[in-house]
Design a protein around this motif. Sequence first.
Motif, PDB file in Angstrom:
ATOM      1  N   HIS A  72       0.880  -1.167   0.000  1.00  0.00           N
ATOM      2  CA  HIS A  72       0.000   0.000   0.000  1.00  0.00           C
ATOM      3  C   HIS A  72       0.919   1.218   0.000  1.00  0.00           C
ATOM      4  CE1 HIS A  72      -3.148  -2.792   1.931  1.00  0.00           C
ATOM      5  NE2 HIS A  72      -3.353  -2.695   0.633  1.00  0.00           N
ATOM      6  N   GLU A  75       1.635   3.584   2.916  1.00  0.00           N
ATOM      7  CA  GLU A  75       2.092   3.057   4.204  1.00  0.00           C
ATOM      8  C   GLU A  75       3.617   3.007   4.157  1.00  0.00           C
ATOM      9  OE1 GLU A  75      -0.230  -0.527   4.829  1.00  0.00           O
ATOM     10  OE2 GLU A  75      -2.056   0.578   4.345  1.00  0.00           O
ATOM     11  N   ARG A 129      -2.539   4.477  -1.780  1.00  0.00           N
ATOM     12  CA  ARG A 129      -2.714   3.098  -1.307  1.00  0.00           C
ATOM     13  C   ARG A 129      -2.682   2.107  -2.474  1.00  0.00           C
ATOM     14  NH1 ARG A 129      -5.179   0.086   2.933  1.00  0.00           N
ATOM     15  NH2 ARG A 129      -6.238  -1.773   2.206  1.00  0.00           N
ATOM     16  N   HIS A 183       2.979  -3.356   6.796  1.00  0.00           N
ATOM     17  CA  HIS A 183       1.947  -2.358   6.508  1.00  0.00           C
ATOM     18  C   HIS A 183       1.976  -1.265   7.576  1.00  0.00           C
ATOM     19  CE1 HIS A 183      -0.557  -4.516   3.399  1.00  0.00           C
ATOM     20  NE2 HIS A 183       0.261  -5.476   3.783  1.00  0.00           N
ATOM     21  N   GLY A 184       1.019  -0.332   7.486  1.00  0.00           N
ATOM     22  CA  GLY A 184       0.868   0.713   8.496  1.00  0.00           C
ATOM     23  C   GLY A 184      -0.585   1.108   8.590  1.00  0.00           C
TER      24      GLY A 184
END
Length: 360
Positions: A72, A75, A129, A183-184
């Motif tokens: 993404h 992120e 994203r 991820h974040g």
Amino acid sequence: MNNSFLKTPQYTNYDDLVKLFDELETNYPELAKVYSIGKSVEGRRLLVIQISEGVKSTHPERPAFKYVANMHGDESVGRQLMIYLAQYLLVNYGKDDRVTKLVNTTDIHLMPSLNPDGFEKSKFEGDGRNNAKGVDLNRDFPDQFDRNRSNDDAYLFGGRQPETAAIIRWVLSKQFVLSGNLHGGAIVASYPYDDSRLYVECLQLEACLLCGRGIAPGEAHSCNRSCLNFLGGMQDFNYVNSNCFEVTFELSCCKYPRAAQLPHFWDINRDPLLAYIEQVHVGVTGFVLDEDGEPVKNAQIIVEGIKHSVRSTEHGAYWRLLLPGDYNITTVASGHRLNSTNKARRIDFAILITYQLKQQ
Ligand SMILES: [Zn+2]
């Protein structure tokens, strides 16, 4: 400990990443090799840096590990942490015992960005994203519950985004043992299967190995299943279609924190990132050989009570992640049968068992 690469905290954009990886490969020719697994929609290379002692030679006994970040594009923390981790491993090799041991025994592959187009966009527009075609790459993988599921190329690759297809090709061609998908946007760790509540057969055992011992990267402290149910994710693809066990880590609440916070994220994640790589050495490993001592490839390593078996590499090597305990392990290869004396084993840390198979 050398952290000189943190002096001016800033995000590394695509062009600078290409330059930096070139430099690292030039400066550490015995330890670093840069390659690309394909190109993004907009033609950016999907770069990987491989770090291992004697990186130009083959080391059949070393397990392959990978981190994939930034699928993404917005992120950004995991992406930058991979760039730091590559430098940290190289700069501290030969100086720090932990780093040296890891690099001497492990085939480490770091991919800072699976979605470089999204990352470049997110800097300016705050929304990257998806990939440049507007597709969420973590919903674009073949799913085990897809009714049309098959193993032929038309299904595996047909209609997929180039970034997704590149990962599928990579995972199917290289036998990774363990993987982290960074991820974040939350602080969570999730493990296969994330596409179903019926996850009992997916080995609480394996999840405990990786999450339950408090070694998940960063502040990730919960294995949260309920909010992460979706189809077409990358981690389940790894688990269902290859030897590789992949855990998804959400590293930061804010997806794109200010660059000044990057040293903080590095501080809290550095040891967990190393500890997670070290888990690739937990369990049973060895070679499967035939009567003449020749390697047997594609032999199945079966642990009684666990549905997911792993297969040996072209060099006959295998790795089965397991917690300490008593297991019945058998090895099966077409045209061979197992020497029965190898059946029951007590597994401790990184035990090595070589299986010699007999002709049937
Ligand atoms: Zn994400």
